[in-house]
Design a protein around this motif. Structure first.
Motif, PDB file in Angstrom:
ATOM      1  N   GLU A 172      28.096  17.104 160.943  1.00  0.00           N
ATOM      2  CA  GLU A 172      29.251  17.491 160.340  1.00  0.00           C
ATOM      3  C   GLU A 172      30.340  16.340 160.204  1.00  0.00           C
ATOM      4  O   GLU A 172      31.013  16.043 159.471  1.00  0.00           O
ATOM      5  CB  GLU A 172      29.817  18.834 160.692  1.00  0.00           C
ATOM      6  N   LEU A 173      30.281  15.773 161.491  1.00  0.00           N
ATOM      7  CA  LEU A 173      31.052  14.581 161.496  1.00  0.00           C
ATOM      8  C   LEU A 173      30.796  13.415 160.752  1.00  0.00           C
ATOM      9  O   LEU A 173      31.651  12.569 160.239  1.00  0.00           O
ATOM     10  CB  LEU A 173      31.289  14.157 163.111  1.00  0.00           C
ATOM     11  N   LEU A 174      29.403  13.279 160.917  1.00  0.00           N
ATOM     12  CA  LEU A 174      28.932  12.165 159.765  1.00  0.00           C
ATOM     13  C   LEU A 174      29.083  12.276 158.337  1.00  0.00           C
ATOM     14  O   LEU A 174      29.489  11.478 157.603  1.00  0.00           O
ATOM     15  CB  LEU A 174      27.398  11.860 160.145  1.00  0.00           C
ATOM     16  N   SER A 175      29.016  13.700 158.161  1.00  0.00           N
ATOM     17  CA  SER A 175      29.170  13.940 156.691  1.00  0.00           C
ATOM     18  C   SER A 175      30.653  13.744 156.347  1.00  0.00           C
ATOM     19  O   SER A 175      30.882  13.349 155.319  1.00  0.00           O
ATOM     20  CB  SER A 175      28.880  15.726 156.451  1.00  0.00           C
ATOM     21  N   THR A 240      27.622  25.447 149.282  1.00  0.00           N
ATOM     22  CA  THR A 240      26.949  25.921 150.379  1.00  0.00           C
ATOM     23  C   THR A 240      27.744  26.312 151.470  1.00  0.00           C
ATOM     24  O   THR A 240      27.678  27.157 152.101  1.00  0.00           O
ATOM     25  CB  THR A 240      25.798  24.715 151.093  1.00  0.00           C
ATOM     26  N   ASN A 241      28.585  25.365 151.766  1.00  0.00           N
ATOM     27  CA  ASN A 241      29.647  25.868 152.919  1.00  0.00           C
ATOM     28  C   ASN A 241      30.358  27.128 152.702  1.00  0.00           C
ATOM     29  O   ASN A 241      30.674  27.962 153.738  1.00  0.00           O
ATOM     30  CB  ASN A 241      30.634  24.603 153.231  1.00  0.00           C
ATOM     31  N   LEU A 242      30.870  27.296 151.555  1.00  0.00           N
ATOM     32  CA  LEU A 242      31.709  28.281 151.038  1.00  0.00           C
ATOM     33  C   LEU A 242      30.744  29.800 151.279  1.00  0.00           C
ATOM     34  O   LEU A 242      31.207  30.795 151.610  1.00  0.00           O
ATOM     35  CB  LEU A 242      32.247  28.194 149.717  1.00  0.00           C
ATOM     36  N   ILE A 243      29.673  29.623 150.510  1.00  0.00           N
ATOM     37  CA  ILE A 243      28.676  30.692 150.609  1.00  0.00           C
ATOM     38  C   ILE A 243      28.170  31.295 151.914  1.00  0.00           C
ATOM     39  O   ILE A 243      28.133  32.235 152.225  1.00  0.00           O
ATOM     40  CB  ILE A 243      27.527  30.465 149.595  1.00  0.00           C
ATOM     41  N   GLU A 244      27.909  30.023 152.630  1.00  0.00           N
ATOM     42  CA  GLU A 244      27.605  30.390 154.118  1.00  0.00           C
ATOM     43  C   GLU A 244      28.672  30.876 154.950  1.00  0.00           C
ATOM     44  O   GLU A 244      28.430  31.928 155.546  1.00  0.00           O
ATOM     45  CB  GLU A 244      27.182  28.951 154.797  1.00  0.00           C
ATOM     46  N   ARG A 296      41.098  20.176 160.123  1.00  0.00           N
ATOM     47  CA  ARG A 296      39.734  19.922 160.950  1.00  0.00           C
ATOM     48  C   ARG A 296      39.831  20.572 162.257  1.00  0.00           C
ATOM     49  O   ARG A 296      40.973  20.628 163.001  1.00  0.00           O
ATOM     50  CB  ARG A 296      39.548  18.216 161.398  1.00  0.00           C
ATOM     51  N   PHE A 297      38.817  21.347 162.525  1.00  0.00           N
ATOM     52  CA  PHE A 297      38.570  21.950 164.028  1.00  0.00           C
ATOM     53  C   PHE A 297      39.416  23.443 163.881  1.00  0.00           C
ATOM     54  O   PHE A 297      39.416  23.822 165.150  1.00  0.00           O
ATOM     55  CB  PHE A 297      38.752  21.166 164.961  1.00  0.00           C
ATOM     56  N   TYR A 298      40.136  23.564 162.829  1.00  0.00           N
ATOM     57  CA  TYR A 298      40.844  25.050 162.808  1.00  0.00           C
ATOM     58  C   TYR A 298      39.895  26.290 162.547  1.00  0.00           C
ATOM     59  O   TYR A 298      39.072  25.966 161.659  1.00  0.00           O
ATOM     60  CB  TYR A 298      42.038  24.688 161.910  1.00  0.00           C
ATOM     61  N   ARG A 299      40.177  27.014 163.585  1.00  0.00           N
ATOM     62  CA  ARG A 299      39.369  28.378 163.257  1.00  0.00           C
ATOM     63  C   ARG A 299      40.199  29.575 163.391  1.00  0.00           C
ATOM     64  O   ARG A 299      41.254  29.607 164.019  1.00  0.00           O
ATOM     65  CB  ARG A 299      38.335  28.262 164.294  1.00  0.00           C
ATOM     66  N   ILE A 300      39.941  30.501 162.502  1.00  0.00           N
ATOM     67  CA  ILE A 300      40.505  31.783 162.675  1.00  0.00           C
ATOM     68  C   ILE A 300      40.249  32.523 163.830  1.00  0.00           C
ATOM     69  O   ILE A 300      41.059  33.310 164.580  1.00  0.00           O
ATOM     70  CB  ILE A 300      40.442  32.683 161.496  1.00  0.00           C
ATOM     71  N   LEU A 313      34.677  22.280 160.845  1.00  0.00           N
ATOM     72  CA  LEU A 313      34.758  21.237 160.093  1.00  0.00           C
ATOM     73  C   LEU A 313      34.424  21.383 158.619  1.00  0.00           C
ATOM     74  O   LEU A 313      34.764  20.464 157.557  1.00  0.00           O
ATOM     75  CB  LEU A 313      33.904  19.952 160.466  1.00  0.00           C
ATOM     76  N   GLY A 314      33.789  22.643 158.152  1.00  0.00           N
ATOM     77  CA  GLY A 314      33.161  22.706 157.004  1.00  0.00           C
ATOM     78  C   GLY A 314      34.209  22.865 155.874  1.00  0.00           C
ATOM     79  O   GLY A 314      33.970  22.212 154.793  1.00  0.00           O
ATOM     80  N   LEU A 315      35.439  23.437 156.234  1.00  0.00           N
ATOM     81  CA  LEU A 315      36.541  23.578 154.866  1.00  0.00           C
ATOM     82  C   LEU A 315      36.846  22.229 154.935  1.00  0.00           C
ATOM     83  O   LEU A 315      37.638  21.989 153.864  1.00  0.00           O
ATOM     84  CB  LEU A 315      37.407  24.570 155.245  1.00  0.00           C
ATOM     85  N   ALA A 316      37.281  21.396 156.053  1.00  0.00           N
ATOM     86  CA  ALA A 316      38.026  20.223 155.854  1.00  0.00           C
ATOM     87  C   ALA A 316      36.945  19.322 154.909  1.00  0.00           C
ATOM     88  O   ALA A 316      37.506  18.522 154.182  1.00  0.00           O
ATOM     89  CB  ALA A 316      37.886  19.492 157.318  1.00  0.00           C
ATOM     90  N   ILE A 317      35.443  19.541 155.058  1.00  0.00           N
ATOM     91  CA  ILE A 317      34.652  18.676 154.307  1.00  0.00           C
ATOM     92  C   ILE A 317      35.034  19.097 152.864  1.00  0.00           C
ATOM     93  O   ILE A 317      34.941  18.294 151.751  1.00  0.00           O
ATOM     94  CB  ILE A 317      33.190  18.824 154.774  1.00  0.00           C
ATOM     95  N   VAL A 318      34.928  20.378 152.733  1.00  0.00           N
ATOM     96  CA  VAL A 318      35.252  21.035 151.097  1.00  0.00           C
ATOM     97  C   VAL A 318      36.391  20.273 150.656  1.00  0.00           C
ATOM     98  O   VAL A 318      36.717  19.659 149.492  1.00  0.00           O
ATOM     99  CB  VAL A 318      35.326  22.511 151.355  1.00  0.00           C
TER     100      VAL A 318
END
Length: 350
Positions: A172-175, A240-244, A296-300, A313-318
């Motif tokens: 994810e960091l590379l992405s 993919t990130n949003l559906i996953e 980045r790195f924020y989680r509920i 990191l998924g939503l940061a990438i989005v």
């Protein structure tokens, strides 16, 4: 040099500035300086007008040493705290003697440095926990559990999960790095949105079935032939990130509905745009989290997210991908009422 000439010179400077004579009085200031320091500066002793200890100290050193000095201070007079770098230059020219004080807003630089420090700290924290576990299990397998087959099987399974977690973080960091490096390159490939969404939903269908849930796709009649200039791989990653996320965090039996809406004018983007909705019937979350979701790195829920293998990191990438495509992300959620993530993509990026 007359006072009018000094005032005109100070007024032409692009940053907040003021001039202090040898008598320690402010004899000229520009509008920008008045905006951050207040009106009525001219004619006042600088000690009573400025008051910031760091500013006063820098000016005093400059006047005494007749050399340039610098300082940083935090201003809190506006709607938000602002960091300034102050430069005090000693001036002697055409009968003019004193200190030229300029202020440079370095708030963005400070925030960038803070983000960098936070990023390093977060990455270190994310890697330290699984690394500590793996190191501990290796020591156990080399020592007390060296001949314990049952313990070896259990520990090796945990080690495999922890190393997979580290591998996901690195991926994810590379992405994220690749997405950021392409941020200024406008995509030119024509992408069929319906076909792309169909492919993503087909791929992730098994994931929904594994959680006893359901994943459906609806292409509205006026959206069947929608295409736009985009990076197909990056958009695939967005959906993919949003559906996953919807499937993983929605809970067992969650129903996820993906809908492609036809074009409509989006005032904020000022052009015709497509809307793709990812709605789930899961547990939802408090809307107070929405403004920070793409950090980045924020989680509920940090504990649950780590159990699911998420690195935050998924939503940061989005967000970065949508920025590149001149799009935006809308989020709606409430506790017990599910969530909806809406991707808005302009159909032209002129």
């Amino acid at each position: 040099m007359s006072s009018a000439q000094i005032e005109a010179l100070i007024g032409a400077l692009p940053m907040p500035a003021l001039f202090i004579d040898r008598g320690e009085h402010i004899i000229a200031s520009n509008i920008s300086a008045k905006n951050i320091l207040g009106e009525g500066l001219t004619g006042r002793n600088y000690i009573t007008a400025l008051r910031q200890p760091a500013v006063l100290s820098a000016i005093e050193r400059c006047m005494q040493s007749e050399m340039d000095t610098r300082a940083r201070y935090l201003g809190s007079d506006g709607p938000k705290d602002t960091s300034f770098e102050l430069r005090c230059a000693y001036v002697t020219a055409q009968g003019l003697t004193g200190a030229l004080v300029t202020f440079t807003d370095v708030t963005d630089l400070e925030q960038t440095n803070q983000m960098r420090r936070d990023f390093v700290a977060n990455v270190s924290h994310e890697l330290r926990t699984p690394l500590t576990s793996v190191i501990g299990f290796i020591e156990t397998l080399q020592g007390p559990a060296k001949d314990d087959a049952a313990a070896q099987t259990r520990f090796l399974g945990i080690m495999a999960r922890e190393t997979a977690r580290m591998n996901r973080l690195v991926d994810e960091l590379l992405s994220l790095s690749r997405v950021e490096s392409d941020a200024r390159k406008r995509p030119t490939q024509q992408v069929d949105l319906a076909a792309l969404l169909g492919s993503v939903v087909h791929t992730l269908g098994a994931l929904a079935e594994d959680s006893q849930g359901a994943l459906t796709l609806a292409i509205l009649p006026d959206a069947e032939d929608l295409s736009l200039a985009a990076d197909a791989d990056q958009l695939r990653q967005v959906f993919t990130n949003l559906i996953e996320n919807a499937v993983k965090y929605g809970g067992a039996g969650v129903k996820v509905a993906v809908t492609l809406h036809g074009p409509r004018f989006e005032p904020r983007l000022r052009r015709q745009s497509a809307r793709i909705s990812v709605r789930d019937t899961g547990v939802g979350f408090d809307p107070v989290h929405i403004p920070r979701l793409t950090e980045r790195f924020y989680r509920i829920d940090s504990h649950r997210s780590r159990e699911m293998g998420g690195a935050g990191l998924g939503l940061a990438i989005v967000k970065h991908i949508l920025n590149r495509h001149r799009g935006r992300l809308e989020v709606h959620s409430a506790l017990g009422q599910g969530s909806e993530f809406i991707v808005v993509l302009p159909l032209s990026n002129d």
